[in-house]
Structures are given as structure tokens and as C-alpha cells.
Design an enzyme around this catalytic site. Structure first.
Site, PDB file in Angstrom:
ATOM      1  N   THR A  71      95.552  27.491 -27.647  1.00 48.53           N
ATOM      2  CA  THR A  71      96.414  26.309 -27.574  1.00 48.53           C
ATOM      3  C   THR A  71      96.263  25.460 -28.832  1.00 48.53           C
ATOM      4  OG1 THR A  71      96.269  26.316 -25.170  1.00 48.53           O
ATOM      5  CG2 THR A  71      96.921  24.242 -26.200  1.00 48.53           C
ATOM      6  N   CYS A 350      98.762  29.501 -17.053  1.00 49.29           N
ATOM      7  CA  CYS A 350      98.840  28.120 -17.508  1.00 49.29           C
ATOM      8  C   CYS A 350      99.846  27.331 -16.697  1.00 49.29           C
ATOM      9  CB  CYS A 350      99.207  28.070 -18.982  1.00 49.29           C
ATOM     10  SG  CYS A 350      98.118  29.107 -19.949  1.00 49.29           S
TER      11      CYS A 350
END
Ligand SMILES: Cc1ncc(COP(=O)(O)O)c(C=O)c1O
Length: 413
Positions: A71, A350
Site C-alpha cells: 500500500t 482488503c
């Protein structure tokens, strides 16, 4: 007995990686310290960097910028490279106005456009969308029914305005349906127009041969926990001539691109995982592709109305199986598999926890009920034929129950 089919979410640490990690956790040292302990830690981190560089095909260890994971590396690539090409944003001029900054200093004209595929991970797409607040224009390139980038649409979008394009970002392989993208072609075209290219290779790393220098991208995201390393460490592999605007400011570590005290234990374990994932990659990938195809064939035989998402064979990741089970809710299937002893996923971990249709399937042209009816099974190095066969034996009953639950709740078949 539990069987784990969710390696794309995170993959367990093998014993040698765990040993390397825990041994390093027992040592306290900041690699920026000048004392002997600090310098020894510096040597261990540089050795780890060298090993990671070799595993990703970087031309030099200096190209490996360590981050806290995928990320962060995606955010650094998207925000940092865009800011590099739109240096005046936040000063007197901004990217949308195209004005020169005050003070008479000349800077290069803004390049507000970002080209991304329609099925990027949110770490890329949300970072790009966030930049629209600063004047960015995000262009999403469509994919076909199997999730493969429409190269003609990409070429048209790129050549329409290359001088106003800051960067291109196309993932190497999709995290939900496993589609492998033609990343070398994407990179070659962008290079011809002098537009930097980033690829999110989080899912491809350790599954496909990946050579940063040969693929021709300028920046590439990898993360440790998808290949048997710890959560919390990853890297942006970054050409030496690029200096993106940092996202994290501070002590100037990692080429001043990513400040923060280095995680020696994480880096050492990441290096160990990367080395073993790439050392026997053809054998490992071949083993997994054979199991993948056994699972695909078995599901198709057991539930004939189930539809494979993404392409069959070489066009998909060797560890990815993703099906639509018409009339079922993805979450209901997860609970069914879970109760039967199997860890599976409806898509990307996610976005799990919130019941939503898969954005990836919607972008592939599927309707909402279809995009809610999916299940992903991702394999790992320890997955066996017996694991696959056990799942196949349990499958028909789980699907029948999920369909019944769907009918009871009024979900369309
Ligand atoms: C394609 C892709 N990119 C980025 C990420 C985020 O990586 P991390 O979990 O290391 O932050 C993931 C994780 O699922 C992913 O699949």
C-alpha cells in the site's frame, strides 16, 4: 483439520523465514547508528537489499526502496511520481490552472493525467483519485471480459495527450481474478512517449518470472507477506534516475524518498522469502499451475453452471482460481467453506468485511448479482492434491446450501 486457500490475502511464513525473522528481532540496533551494533545492522540490511534486488531483477540494490508494504509503495509511486511532474501544485500555480508559479521562476508545464487500468488495487486507484483534489485527471483504461487491458484503448489514451500525462500505472497481475497483464507492452509504449510507468507486482512477484530491468518499467511495487515474508515490509523498486516527491518526510532514509527507521528484521525476512520464492520459481509455479487446473476442472465438473473468471492457462496466475457461482452470495460461500474447514475469499481481502459486488468483475462487464456471487481460491507452496480433492468433495453441498440461502433472501439466480 483446516486447509488454507487464501494465499493471495497473505501467505504463511515458512520455518526458515520465521527463523531468520525471529533471530533478527532479538537484536536491537538502528542501522543509522554509528556504533558497532548499528553498523552491523546496516550491513545486514544492505545484504537484504542486495538479495531483494536480485530476486526482483533490479540492476542495483540502490533501486530497492524499502517501505512498510504494498500500500505504501503504491502510494509513493502514484503520489510521488505525479507530484514530480506537477511540482507547482500547492504553490502559486496548480496543475489544473496550468499557471506559472509566482516569483518568475520557470518550471516544467504540469502533466495532470494519470492512466491506470480499470481494475487496479485500491492502493493505486484510491491514491490516484485522491490526487484529483490537486488537479489530477485520472483516465481508467478498460479491460476485456477476462480482465485483460485493452491495449488499443491504452494506446489511444496515451497518444491522445502524452505531454500532459504524468504517469501510467498498470498492475502486473490482478489480485482477484489472477489475470496477467501485458506489462512489457504497456511499458514500451509509455517509454516511447517518455511517460514513466509503475506496475503493482504484489500478486505477480513469486508467481511469475519478474525482471524489473527487462520489463522496462520505472517503478514496481512488491510486498513480503504475499510470498511468505512478514506483514509490514515491502518495496518500491525505483529507477535510480527517479526521485518522486516523498509521501513520508523525516530523517531522509532510503534515498530521501522514504523516511523512517529501517525495519532490519522485516528486511532480512523479506530477503529470505524473496530468495526462496524466486530460486525455485519455475518448479513451484508449475506445481501450482497443475493444482490450479485440477481445481478448475473439478469445479467445472462438479458445478457445471459455475463460470471461471479471468482467462484459463498461461494468462492467469498459477496460484489463482476464481469462480462465479450463480445464485450464491460470495460471503455465504465463505461461511460454508469455513464451516467445512477451508479458508477462502470472495475477492480482495482488503475490501472483505463489507459485502459489496466485486469492482473487478463489474469492470469486466458482469452485472451486480454476478459480481456478488464469486469465490477465490488461492494456492500456496504447501497446497497438495489431497487438499484440492477435499475441497472438491465438499463443494457441491456448500454450493447447494448457499443457493438455498440466496433463494430464501430473494437474490436472483
Ligand atoms: C495487488 C495488490 N496491491 C497492493 C496490495 C497491498 O499490499 P499490502 O498488504 O502489503 O499493503 C495488495 C494486497 O492485497 C494487492 O493484492
Amino acid at each position: 483439520m483446516r486447509t488454507y486457500f487464501d494465499h493471495a490475502a497473505t501467505s504463511p511464513m515458512p520455518p526458515d523465514v520465521l527463523d531468520a525473522y525471529t533471530a533478527e528481532l532479538r537484536r536491537a540496533a538502528n542501522p543509522s547508528s554509528l556504533h558497532a551494533e548499528g553498523q552491523a545492522a546496516r550491513m545486514r540490511i544492505e545484504q537484504a537489499r542486495e538479495d531483494i534486488a536480485r530476486a526482483v531483477g533490479a540492476s542495483t540494490p540502490a533501486e530497492v526502496v524499502l517501505t512498510s508494504g504494498g500500500t505504501e509503495a503504491d502510494n509513493l509511486a502514484i503520489k510521488g511520481l505525479w507530484r514530480l511532474r506537477n511540482a507547482d501544485v500547492g504553490s502559486a500555480g496548480d496543475a489544473s490552472s496550468g499557471e506559472e508559479p509566482s516569483g518568475g521562476e520557470h518550471s516544467s508545464p504540469p502533466r495532470p493525467r494519470i492512466l491506470i487500468s480499470a481494475i487496479e488495487h485500491p492502493a493505486v486507484s484510491e491514491a490516484a483519485d485522491w490526487l484529483t483534489g490537486l488537479g489530477a485527471e485520472v483516465v481508467r483504461i478498460p479491460v476485456d471480459a477476462d480482465g485483460r487491458l485493452d491495449l488499443a484503448a491504452y494506446e489511444a489514451a496515451l497518444t491522445a495527450d502524452p505531454d500532459r500525462t504524468a504517469l501510467v500505472s498498470v498492475m502486473a497481475a490482478n489480485n482477484e481474478i489472477g489475470t496477467v497483464q501485458p506489462i512489457a507492452e504497456v511499458a514500451a509504449l509509455a517509454r516511447a512517449h517518455r511517460v514513466p510507468v509503475h506496475t503493482d507486482a504484489v500478486q505477480a512477484f513469486g508467481q511469475l518470472p519478474l525482471d524489473f530491468a527487462a520489463v522496462g518499467v520505472d517503478a514496481m511495487t512488491v510486498t513480503a507477506h504475499k510470498i511468505g515474508g512478514p506483514v509490514g515490509i515491502g518495496a518500491l523498486v525505483l529507477g535510480r534516475d527517479l526521485a518522486p516527491e516523498p509521501v513520508l518526510h523525516g530523517g531522509g532514509q532510503e534515498r530521501s524518498v522514504r523516511s523512517g527507521t529501517l525495519d532490519v528484521a522485516g528486511a532480512v525476512a523479506f530477503a529470505a522469502a524473496a530468495t526462496s520464492a524466486t530460486a525455485d520459481l519455475p518448479a513451484r509455479a508449475g506445481h501450482m499451475a497443475a493444482l490450479r487446473d485440477r481445481l478448475i476442472d473439478g469445479i467445472t465438473a462438479a458445478v457445471p453452471e459455475a463460470e471461471l473468471s479471468g482467462p484459463p492457462g498461461a494468462g492467469r496466475l498459477p496460484n489463482n482460481v476464481h469462480f462465479v457461482f450463480p445464485g450464491c452470495e460470495g460471503d455465504t460461500l465463505i461461511f460454508g467453506f469455513d464451516a467445512a474447514g477451508f479458508a477462502t475469499s470472495a475477492g480482495s481481502a482488503c475490501s472483505a468485511g463489507v459485502s459489496r459486488p466485486s469492482e473487478v468483475l463489474l469492470a469486466c462487464g458482469r452485472d451486480e448479482p454476478t459480481a456478488r456471487a464469486c469465490q477465490r481460491f488461492t494456492l500456496g507452496p504447501e497446497t497438495s492434491e489431497a487438499d484440492v480433492d477435499r475441497l472438491l468433495a465438499a463443494l457441491p453441498e456448500i454450493v447447494v446450501r448457499a443457493r438455498r440461502a440466496g433463494m430464501a433472501s430473494g437474490a436472483p439466480a
